[in-house]
Design an enzyme around this catalytic site. Structure first.
Site, PDB file in Angstrom:
ATOM      1  CD  GLN A 139      40.020 -22.823  13.087  1.00 55.93           C
ATOM      2  OE1 GLN A 139      39.827 -23.663  12.218  1.00 55.93           O
ATOM      3  NE2 GLN A 139      39.699 -23.025  14.347  1.00 55.93           N
ATOM      4  CD  GLU A 140      40.523 -17.177  15.523  1.00 53.54           C
ATOM      5  OE1 GLU A 140      39.680 -17.264  16.432  1.00 53.54           O
ATOM      6  OE2 GLU A 140      41.736 -17.444  15.701  1.00 53.54           O
ATOM      7  CB  SER A 141      34.205 -15.773  13.096  1.00 57.87           C
ATOM      8  OG  SER A 141      34.585 -15.255  11.825  1.00 57.87           O
TER       9      SER A 141
ATOM     10  CE1 TYR B 212      43.077 -20.462  15.250  1.00 57.85           C
ATOM     11  CE2 TYR B 212      45.391 -20.202  14.655  1.00 57.85           C
ATOM     12  CZ  TYR B 212      44.131 -19.673  14.818  1.00 57.85           C
ATOM     13  OH  TYR B 212      43.907 -18.348  14.549  1.00 57.85           O
TER      14      TYR B 212
END
Length: 487
Positions: A314-316, A441
């Site tokens: 999700q982040e990167s 998120y």
């Protein structure tokens, strides 16, 4: 008589001395420039609004376009920045007029009427009034005013957009609209939910919020771009004016403005789509190089390694070189401060980044009340990781006020988005937050987690049997029944 005369003379001499001492001091006081007064006070007083495009708290830290720009100006003149949050839009003008604030920064348009009473800094942004509509399959975007006549247009009361519509009405007499006391973000949501046909909103506000309402879009711009600037009370010495001119002429200021525009007004919500093909490709190419690090991080922190892998995607998207406009970077997209706190020296080192992210998540989850356990504790922890613990607590308070369970994620996630709305966020401690972000998120991490689980089920099936076709992960991942996550 001689004694009295001498005493009078001494008194006169004393008065003369006092006059000689006082007059220069008075002259010095009166000649003090406005900029000198600000510097001697030690702080620049910025009056602003608690909105997504001006000032708010993000993970407990001040943020916002106006805040960061004003902080740079305060640094430029060598003072600290003091924030004054105005209760309402009209209070901005009162506070500046009464000199209770040095400058007002709240996406203020330079207008002839305002210039009669106030001075303005050089313009740092331009914005137009835009017609906002709901995307409908088979219905083209409205391109002429004639196409919206007879439909419901709702505009915020006392906004500059009403003046724009009045000018357009002179050439389109049948054009009508309704005024509403609700803020722009509420009207945007109403358009998204098809409760109203259109609203009118400035591009700056639209760009800062539109990613959370994927069903809306802007069509026509109803006027030419108008300049936005800081507002302040005029002063005869013009020292503040010249300081502002010097600040906005700096190349570093121009570069900062471009960075802040990207950071706050060009936010792309990449959580609204779910590209299974890309995910599966990266499972085959990027993930194998990282898998061992996720296992190691679980051994150190006790956090499920597949959950950590889902967070990292999700982040990167498992890109160790990823960098965001806000300066976070690496697999877990750590800030410089977080990396330092977690003992991480190199954020682009995959192993260090994953360990740092896991340590930080463990610390965040530890703040969640002990009575909240199971998956709710994990989802609360992820929401706090994204938006900050303080804003999560505010949402739990709103949940409790509504008679729902503040210890259940399924209830609290309904109230986090309300932190974008003044009538809710003004009633809680930390004010405005991007309340849609943590909800999306968490939702997408849950979906990535399901895909990771499914891919490993496929791996086990391949190892157990080489016969027959395997299920398609894009169709089957959502049907996985896995044991609940625990810490």
């Amino acid at each position: 008589m001689l004694y009295d005369f001498k005493r009078k003379k001494d008194i006169i001499d004393l008065i003369g001395i006092l006059i000689l001492l006082i007059i220069p001091a008075l002259i010095g006081y009166n000649s003090k420039t406005e900029l000198q007064a600000i510097r001697e006070s030690g702080s620049l007083k910025l009056v602003t609004l608690n909105t997504p495009s001006t000032y708010f708290l993000e993970k407990g830290q001040p943020a916002g376009f106006e805040y960061e720009l004003a902080k740079a100006f305060a640094d430029h003149i060598g003072v600290s920045l003091e924030i004054i949050v105005a209760p309402s839009f009209s209070d901005l003008f009162t506070l500046v007029k009464n000199r209770d604030a040095d400058i007002a920064g709240a996406n203020l348009t330079i207008t002839p009427q305002r210039q009669e009473s106030f001075a303005f800094s050089p313009s740092y942004l331009h914005t137009s009034s835009a017609l906002i509509y709901r995307i409908k399959q088979g219905s083209p975007a409205p391109k002429k005013l004639e196409s919206v006549i007879g439909q419901t247009i709702v505009v915020p009361t006392n906004s500059s957009h009403i003046d724009v519509l009045k000018k357009l009405k002179a050439e389109n007499p049948e054009l009508t609209w309704q005024e509403s006391d609700e803020p722009a973000i509420d009207l945007l949501e109403q358009v998204h939910e098809r409760k109203v046909d259109f609203t009118v909103m400035d591009e700056v506000t639209y760009n800062s919020q539109s990613s959370y309402f994927p069903g809306v879009n802007k069509s026509m711009l109803l006027n030419k771009p108008q300049p936005l600037a800081w507002m302040y009370s005029p002063h005869p010495d013009d020292s503040l004016k010249h300081a502002l001119e010097r600040f906005f002429a700096k190349e570093s200021t121009l570069a900062l403005i471009e960075q802040l525009k990207t950071k706050y007004f060009q936010r792309e919500n990449r959580l609204n789509f779910f590209d299974t093909i890309t995910f599966r490709n990266q499972m085959e190419t990027r993930f194998p190089k990282l898998e061992a690090y996720f296992h190691d991080a679980e051994a150190e922190t006790g956090i499920n390694w597949q959950l950590l892998a889902a967070i990292a995607y999700q982040e990167s998207h498992w890109n160790r070189k990823a960098v965001s406009p806000t300066g976070v970077r690496g697999i877990m997209m750590l800030t410089r401060a977080t990396a330092k706190e977690m003992g991480i020296k190199n954020r682009t080192n995959a192993e260090q980044s994953i360990r740092g992210g896991a340590r930080y998540l463990k610390k965040v989850i530890a703040k969640i009340p002990e009575r909240i356990q199971g998956e709710d504790r994990i989802w609360f922890g992820l929401a706090s990781y994204n938006v900050g613990y303080g804003h999560l607590e505010d949402a739990r308070i709103l949940t409790q006020r509504a008679g729902k369970n503040p210890d259940k994620w399924k209830d609290v996630r309904e109230f986090l988005p309300l932190l974008t709305k003044p009538r809710y966020y003004k009633t809680v401690k930390r004010g405005y937050a991007r309340g849609y972000e943590p909800v999306i998120y968490v939702k997408n991490i849950q979906r990535y987690l399901d895909l990771i689980r499914w891919e490993f089920q496929l791996r086990q099936m391949r190892e157990a049997s080489k016969q027959g076709p395997l299920p398609d992960s894009s169709q089957s991942a959502s049907s996985i029944k896995e044991a609940p996550l625990t810490l």
